[in-house]
Design a protein around this motif. Structure first.
Motif, PDB file in Angstrom:
ATOM      1  N   LEU A   1      46.702  72.758  16.952  1.00 30.62           N
ATOM      2  CA  LEU A   1      46.972  71.328  16.964  1.00 30.62           C
ATOM      3  C   LEU A   1      46.351  70.646  15.672  1.00 30.62           C
ATOM      4  O   LEU A   1      44.907  70.783  15.690  1.00 30.62           O
ATOM      5  CB  LEU A   1      46.618  70.672  18.262  1.00 30.62           C
ATOM      6  CG  LEU A   1      46.707  69.108  18.599  1.00 30.62           C
ATOM      7  CD1 LEU A   1      47.737  68.359  18.409  1.00 30.62           C
ATOM      8  CD2 LEU A   1      45.891  68.604  19.585  1.00 30.62           C
ATOM      9  N   LEU A   2      47.103  70.107  14.805  1.00 33.09           N
ATOM     10  CA  LEU A   2      46.191  69.341  13.688  1.00 33.09           C
ATOM     11  C   LEU A   2      45.970  68.067  13.877  1.00 33.09           C
ATOM     12  O   LEU A   2      46.820  67.295  14.361  1.00 33.09           O
ATOM     13  CB  LEU A   2      47.190  69.434  12.415  1.00 33.09           C
ATOM     14  CG  LEU A   2      46.691  68.587  11.221  1.00 33.09           C
ATOM     15  CD1 LEU A   2      45.526  69.295  10.592  1.00 33.09           C
ATOM     16  CD2 LEU A   2      47.771  68.471  10.160  1.00 33.09           C
TER      17      LEU A   2
ATOM     18  N   GLY B   1      50.970  73.993  14.835  1.00 33.30           N
ATOM     19  CA  GLY B   1      52.435  74.029  15.365  1.00 33.30           C
ATOM     20  C   GLY B   1      52.812  72.367  15.698  1.00 33.30           C
ATOM     21  O   GLY B   1      54.093  72.136  15.576  1.00 33.30           O
ATOM     22  N   VAL B   2      51.675  71.553  15.390  1.00 35.30           N
ATOM     23  CA  VAL B   2      52.148  70.348  15.717  1.00 35.30           C
ATOM     24  C   VAL B   2      50.704  69.332  15.209  1.00 35.30           C
ATOM     25  O   VAL B   2      49.685  69.654  15.204  1.00 35.30           O
ATOM     26  CB  VAL B   2      52.343  69.861  17.343  1.00 35.30           C
ATOM     27  CG1 VAL B   2      51.275  70.096  17.976  1.00 35.30           C
ATOM     28  CG2 VAL B   2      52.735  68.267  17.541  1.00 35.30           C
TER      29      VAL B   2
ATOM     30  N   PHE C   1      52.760  66.948   5.660  1.00 39.56           N
ATOM     31  CA  PHE C   1      52.898  67.999   6.605  1.00 39.56           C
ATOM     32  C   PHE C   1      54.198  68.486   7.143  1.00 39.56           C
ATOM     33  O   PHE C   1      54.480  69.612   7.531  1.00 39.56           O
ATOM     34  CB  PHE C   1      51.808  67.604   7.834  1.00 39.56           C
ATOM     35  CG  PHE C   1      50.439  67.312   7.436  1.00 39.56           C
ATOM     36  CD1 PHE C   1      49.839  67.817   6.367  1.00 39.56           C
ATOM     37  CD2 PHE C   1      49.659  66.027   8.157  1.00 39.56           C
ATOM     38  CE1 PHE C   1      48.403  67.603   6.166  1.00 39.56           C
ATOM     39  CE2 PHE C   1      48.718  65.738   7.672  1.00 39.56           C
ATOM     40  CZ  PHE C   1      48.011  66.457   6.761  1.00 39.56           C
ATOM     41  N   ALA C   2      55.087  67.536   7.319  1.00 39.37           N
ATOM     42  CA  ALA C   2      56.440  67.972   7.525  1.00 39.37           C
ATOM     43  C   ALA C   2      57.011  68.988   6.429  1.00 39.37           C
ATOM     44  O   ALA C   2      57.761  69.551   7.159  1.00 39.37           O
ATOM     45  CB  ALA C   2      57.345  66.496   7.721  1.00 39.37           C
TER      46      ALA C   2
ATOM     47  N   PRO D   1      55.583  69.299  12.658  1.00 39.19           N
ATOM     48  CA  PRO D   1      56.294  68.072  13.346  1.00 39.19           C
ATOM     49  C   PRO D   1      54.934  67.198  13.651  1.00 39.19           C
ATOM     50  O   PRO D   1      53.946  67.804  14.119  1.00 39.19           O
ATOM     51  CB  PRO D   1      56.797  68.319  14.742  1.00 39.19           C
ATOM     52  CG  PRO D   1      56.459  69.711  15.064  1.00 39.19           C
ATOM     53  CD  PRO D   1      55.982  70.393  13.831  1.00 39.19           C
ATOM     54  N   GLY D   2      55.146  65.830  13.832  1.00 40.17           N
ATOM     55  CA  GLY D   2      53.893  65.077  14.126  1.00 40.17           C
ATOM     56  C   GLY D   2      54.084  63.744  14.688  1.00 40.17           C
ATOM     57  O   GLY D   2      55.259  63.314  14.670  1.00 40.17           O
ATOM     58  N   TYR D   3      53.232  63.280  15.416  1.00 41.04           N
ATOM     59  CA  TYR D   3      53.372  62.052  16.163  1.00 41.04           C
ATOM     60  C   TYR D   3      52.062  61.080  15.541  1.00 41.04           C
ATOM     61  O   TYR D   3      50.793  61.520  15.188  1.00 41.04           O
ATOM     62  CB  TYR D   3      53.056  62.247  17.755  1.00 41.04           C
ATOM     63  CG  TYR D   3      54.249  62.901  18.181  1.00 41.04           C
ATOM     64  CD1 TYR D   3      55.458  62.436  18.442  1.00 41.04           C
ATOM     65  CD2 TYR D   3      53.971  64.483  18.237  1.00 41.04           C
ATOM     66  CE1 TYR D   3      56.495  62.917  19.170  1.00 41.04           C
ATOM     67  CE2 TYR D   3      55.179  65.280  18.789  1.00 41.04           C
ATOM     68  CZ  TYR D   3      56.150  64.548  19.089  1.00 41.04           C
ATOM     69  OH  TYR D   3      57.652  65.369  19.618  1.00 41.04           O
TER      70      TYR D   3
END
Ligand SMILES: [Zn+2]
Length: 470
Positions: free
Chosen positions: A109-110, A207-208, A419-420, A425-427
């Motif tokens: 997790l980033l 991964g996210v 990052f995309a 994928p990011g939130y």
């Protein structure tokens, strides 16, 4: 160049050692590994970060993140992490560190924050923008300063939580990559975009991603707070328009006047009403908000948004494309008609609809106007479902039983776009439980930017729980 991960086995000694070091750096609370509290340091770290003036003036020597980056790296190495400072140019410094997870088979997790802020004109402010003073606002103690919500608040939450977890040997469920980036406010050319291009190894196994701008509350009533989680971002299309014409004496009749042509095109674009257009995230948002507010299912989008008070302008911009003329340039003398004139347009397009947006713009340009690209950056949209979303929803609910999480689209852009490009994928999830009257959307890049002390502590606790679940 090292990217060693810590195994956390030397926690106690490092934890005790860190007390002195941290104290030197201005973080006054003392913690031992027996008293885990992920929120304990968040206010002090946020204040100290604001005191580093990391104003971003673009490609200008005054833009510097190095001092703040070294402070952040110190906070991480104090607890036994092995941070790496990465410089894209002198003083344009980002920081990375890895943290082991319980489940080493899981992707990482980033957690990303940016260290830079937009400049502040101190004369306009009630309290000095880089002093990080604590003062009450409507009875609520707040930290005042540039970066208080964009986004030294989240930087401090990440640091407070991660330090606490390392010291108390509470591993997150999945491995973490934690990063504090340079240059977000000027498009990330010295930060995220440079890093994904030159140092993709830093993101290996991710991964996210979780970053700004989301997780903040909008109070409906005493029994319901919506928490808006960013699941989409509009794309950016900054363009220059050039009108060519026939130069000549200002006293002559000239039907090929470049200034007139440009002005007509700018007026057509600036006054164009883009239609309301549904994207998956906006649709989902509207369904949730209609239900939360008790509105009929067929309430039009704009009527729903109008009910959102202080965040209505922020949400309204996500219902449609936008194209705002922002700069004009032509001429050098009153009686000389110039041969050309230029304008700059700040365009923002909805996810999946870039071509449609540009076709509309080209249709509005008219003859004798050419369009060139200044900045073109992707739109984002990720599904609001799955284990990471469930973890956000649950961690919010456990700390605020009145919470209801809804996905929304950000009208601006963040480092998530960079990052995309690596397929991450990011939130946007920087949790803040806010007082109902606070005009949150106005605080971004605004005068008197401030964050409630208890919102910082709430955010740290939610983020900490999220790391157990995500
Ligand atoms: Zn920001």
């Amino acid at each position: 160049m090292s990217r060693k991960t810590t195994n956390g086995t030397d926690g106690v000694e490092i934890g005790l050692y860190s007390i002195g070091k941290v104290h030197d750096r201005g973080v006054t609370d003392v913690q031992t590994s027996a008293q885990s509290d992920p929120a304990r340091e968040v206010v002090d770290i946020c204040r100290r970060l604001i005191q580093f003036d990391t104003s971003n003036y673009g490609d200008d020597p005054r833009s510097q993140e190095r001092d703040a980056a070294e402070y952040v790296a110190g906070l991480m190495s104090d607890v036994g992490l092995d941070p790496e400072l990465v410089e894209s140019a002198p003083g344009r410094t980002s920081v990375f560190a890895r943290v082991d997870g319980e489940d080493s088979n899981e992707s990482a997790l980033l957690l990303h924050g940016h260290l830079d802020v937009v400049p502040a004109n101190a004369d306009d402010w009630t309290h000095p923008p880089f002093a990080a003073e604590v003062h009450e606002d409507n009875g609520v103690p707040m930290v005042w300063g540039r970066g208080a919500i964009d986004m030294k608040d989240m930087d401090a939450m990440i640091l407070s939580v991660v330090r606490d977890r390392v010291r108390s040997r509470r591993r997150p469920r999945r491995p973490l990559v934690i990063s504090f980036l340079a240059d977000e406010e000027a498009g990330g050319l010295f930060g995220s975009h440079w890093l994904v291009e030159h140092r993709p190894d830093l993101f290996e196994g991710v991964g996210v991603a979780i970053g700004e701008v989301g997780g903040f509350s909008f109070t409906v009533d005493d029994h319901l707070r919506l928490y808006l989680i960013e699941a989409a971002e509009k794309g950016i299309s900054w363009m220059q328009l050039t009108a060519d014409g026939r130069a000549g004496h200002g006293s002559m009749v000239n039907h090929e006047n470049a200034v007139t042509r440009l002005a007509e095109a700018v007026a057509r674009i600036g006054s164009h009403e883009f239609p309301v257009t549904m994207t998956a995230t906006v649709e989902h948002f509207l369904v949730e908000v209609r239900s939360a507010l008790g509105l009929p299912d067929d309430t039009p989008a704009e009527a729903v948004v109008a009910r959102l008070g202080p965040i209505a302008p922020m949400i309204g911009a996500t219902l449609r494309h936008s194209a705002a003329p922002t700069m004009l340039e032509a001429g050098y003398k009153t009686n000389v008609i110039p041969g050309s004139a230029t304008a700059v347009i700040d365009g923002r397009f909805l996810p999946g609809r870039r071509d449609e947006f540009l076709a509309t713009i080209d249709g509005l340009l008219g003859p004798d106007i050419t369009r060139s690209t200044l900045v073109d950056d992707i739109a984002l949209e990720v599904p609001f479902e799955g284990p990471v979303v469930d973890a956000m929803v649950r961690s919010l609910l456990e700390h605020d039983p009145q919470a209801r999480a809804v996905p929304y689209t950000l009208s601006g852009g963040t480092d998530a776009k960079a990052f995309a490009t690596l397929g991450i994928p990011g939130y946007g999830f920087a949790p803040l439980r806010l007082p109902p009257a606070l005009a949150f959307a106005d605080l971004f890049h605004g005068v008197d930017e401030r964050v409630p002390v208890d919102a910082l502590e709430f955010g740290a606790r939610v983020l900490d729980r999220f790391l157990d679940l995500a």
